[in-house]
Design a protein around this motif. Sequence first.
Motif, short mmCIF file in Angstrom:
data_model
loop_
_atom_site.label_atom_id
_atom_site.label_comp_id
_atom_site.label_asym_id
_atom_site.label_seq_id
_atom_site.Cartn_x
_atom_site.Cartn_y
_atom_site.Cartn_z
N SER A 100 0.95 -7.26 13.67
CA SER A 100 1.79 -8.46 13.51
C SER A 100 1.79 -9.29 14.79
O SER A 100 1.80 -10.52 14.73
N SER A 101 1.72 -8.63 15.96
CA SER A 101 1.72 -9.45 17.18
C SER A 101 0.40 -10.19 17.32
O SER A 101 0.36 -11.35 17.75
N ILE A 102 -0.73 -9.54 16.92
CA ILE A 102 -2.01 -10.25 16.96
C ILE A 102 -1.99 -11.41 15.98
O ILE A 102 -2.43 -12.53 16.29
N ALA A 103 -1.47 -11.17 14.76
CA ALA A 103 -1.48 -12.21 13.73
C ALA A 103 -0.60 -13.39 14.15
O ALA A 103 -0.96 -14.55 13.95
N GLN A 104 0.57 -13.07 14.77
CA GLN A 104 1.46 -14.17 15.18
C GLN A 104 0.76 -15.08 16.17
O GLN A 104 0.83 -16.31 16.08
N ARG A 105 0.06 -14.45 17.16
CA ARG A 105 -0.61 -15.29 18.15
C ARG A 105 -1.74 -16.08 17.52
O ARG A 105 -2.00 -17.22 17.91
N SER A 106 -2.43 -15.49 16.55
CA SER A 106 -3.56 -16.20 15.96
C SER A 106 -3.13 -17.32 15.04
O SER A 106 -3.94 -18.17 14.71
N LEU A 107 -1.87 -17.31 14.61
CA LEU A 107 -1.44 -18.33 13.66
C LEU A 107 -1.06 -19.64 14.32
O LEU A 107 -0.82 -20.63 13.63
#
Lengths: 359, 330
Positions: A100-107
């Motif tokens: 989720s932390s990777i996805a948040q940054r990528s969004l």
Amino acid sequence: MDKFRMMFQFLQANQESFMNGICGIMALASAQMYSVFEFSCPCMPEYNYIYGIGLLIIPPIWFFLLGFVLNNNVSVLAEEWKRPIGKRHKDPTILRYMFSSIAQRSLIAPAVWVSVSLMDGKSFFCAFSINLDIEKFGNYSVMNGLTETDKLKLLARIPCEKLFEHQEIRDAASRYIKCISQACGWMFLLMITLTAFLIRAIRPCFSQAAFLKTKYWSHYIDVERKMFDEACKDHAKSFAKVCIHQYFENISGEMQTLHHHRTTGKDDSDDGEDDKRSDEEKLMGIRAQDDMNKVLWNWHTCKPPLALRKEQMEGENNGKLNGNAKGAANGLVNGHTHEVAKKEWAVYYNWRTEGAREG
Amino acid sequence: MDRLKLVLQYFQSNSESISNGICIILALVSVKLYTSFDFNCPCLPQYNKLYSLGVMIVPPIILFFLGVLVNRHTGVMMEEWMRPVGNRSKNPAVVKYLFSAMIQRALLAPMVWILVTLLDGKIFICAFSVSVDPALFSGLPNNTGLDVIKIMAKVPCKEDIIFRNSSFRKAVSRYVRCYSQAVGWSILLFLIVLGAMGRLIKPYFDDHATSLQTRYWSNYLDVEQKLFEETCVLHARDFARKCVVQFFEDMREDAVLRLPQPLFLRNSREEWDDKEEERLHGVSKQEQVDQLLNKWYHSKPELDVTRMAHRPRTCVTWEDREGRTLYSDV
């Protein structure tokens, strides 16, 4: 230049802030790419919608995937996901947290592209010009007496300035669609902000202790990986040093037997000239051009095996403890290994119990 | 460059000043967002008001939530509010202080947006041009065949051809902008007076001693949370280092304990050998290294470094004949 260096140092100080920096750079790149990109609507009824909406959706997907590619933590996540269990249990909450932390940054970069594109309005104008009702903008008789397909073709040409002659209709239509597009853009931003607010600000209400735990262990996995890499590097360096050292010793021993050179005794001079002694030691008995050439040739044609001799060093130490002078190496057979016998010979004092135990 | 560094250091010295700095940055972002936003009035009677009021209200809401998100004190306050009592009693005054500070800081950027829109006037013109009485101004174009409402709705759009060669549009715009700026300045004046009155009257209603205490403890909570995070980071680093070294040492095939030698028997070569051997942790063959790397993937060690952390130390003592200690080494 100084400014960049300072910013770089500040960002690299912390892994998280480095990731945030990359995230910010990608968001800026996304906005810049949009402004540089030349939007050219096809102005044909069949392709307008696909072009307009495609340009709204496909670059964000590309930025999202790029965010995953640029993020170092993706490989850490994949490793942790795929590893066998072994002696350490796997915790699915840690995997979820990392993902989720990777996805948040990528969004963030895709969100920037979508919001800039909606605020600008060109995509919507191109996609929805054929759905317009021209009667709303005024009493225009442009569309009288046209067939359905002709009407569609006329409407599709509205976004192209050079293809549509009635400037006032075009202005009115552009303003109308742009207004709707901007309203959608602001709603999109509001939704994202509310979602982020709910996730971040309301989370402490639920499972704060579990969150602290997952944060610690996910950071631990990252640090452990780095420590292991460093330990491997240090080990390889020491391994190489000792291996090469033993190789030179080996060759030096051969040189001595071949050429009957007198080696300077390694510790027979008691004068305090440490520098001279260390230089002599560094030469390790190889002082002629031919000898050095042989060393280099052998290093390529016949590298030593990856097995450091332990008993030679043990033997030397034994000699040392018994007060012997350091002489030629014993038990040395041109670099082949001996089987190291497993033995415990040390006298072992436990400082707590003050007792001695010999094994 | 140095000045910038000094400014950054000043802001980073205190958690309150960090929050103030972020708050100001958000206000500047708000102004920049307004100037870069392409305001596009639809110039249609049914949509003008909706669009304008939307642009005046939705961005401030977004900026408010952003302000709450970006503020560190939000997390501190929520944690302090939601935590179980445990060994530490809860002080509701601290939570209230943190909440009011957070709300005040988060309200700055929205107020800046609203004030800038009012002082600029575009949004008011778009929203209220329909409500202006056209009889106040001369030059209403009456040859277009459109009714009055539609003409008034087109006033915000400069490029429209019905207003060419006529000063009617400019007159109406100036009139509405004047109202908009008046409203803007009044709101600003009201806010400043409110702030000043609040500052002046507060000492009469507030107990200064209690407020000092509340400020101290709220700052303390913030610092405590930061230190806890830093300690966790350092601890994870040490833990990882010991775990890795323990893993390497478990792969040793022999259990030879290398004793440190008395100084007079050493020379520099031996020291070098000892140091390098120490770094190898007993892993000195290719097969061992391969096995180690394989095992690291297939069977990671358990998370327990008590063996390493509490290793008993060896102590070697050289004594003379009478039992007096000559030399001791740990």
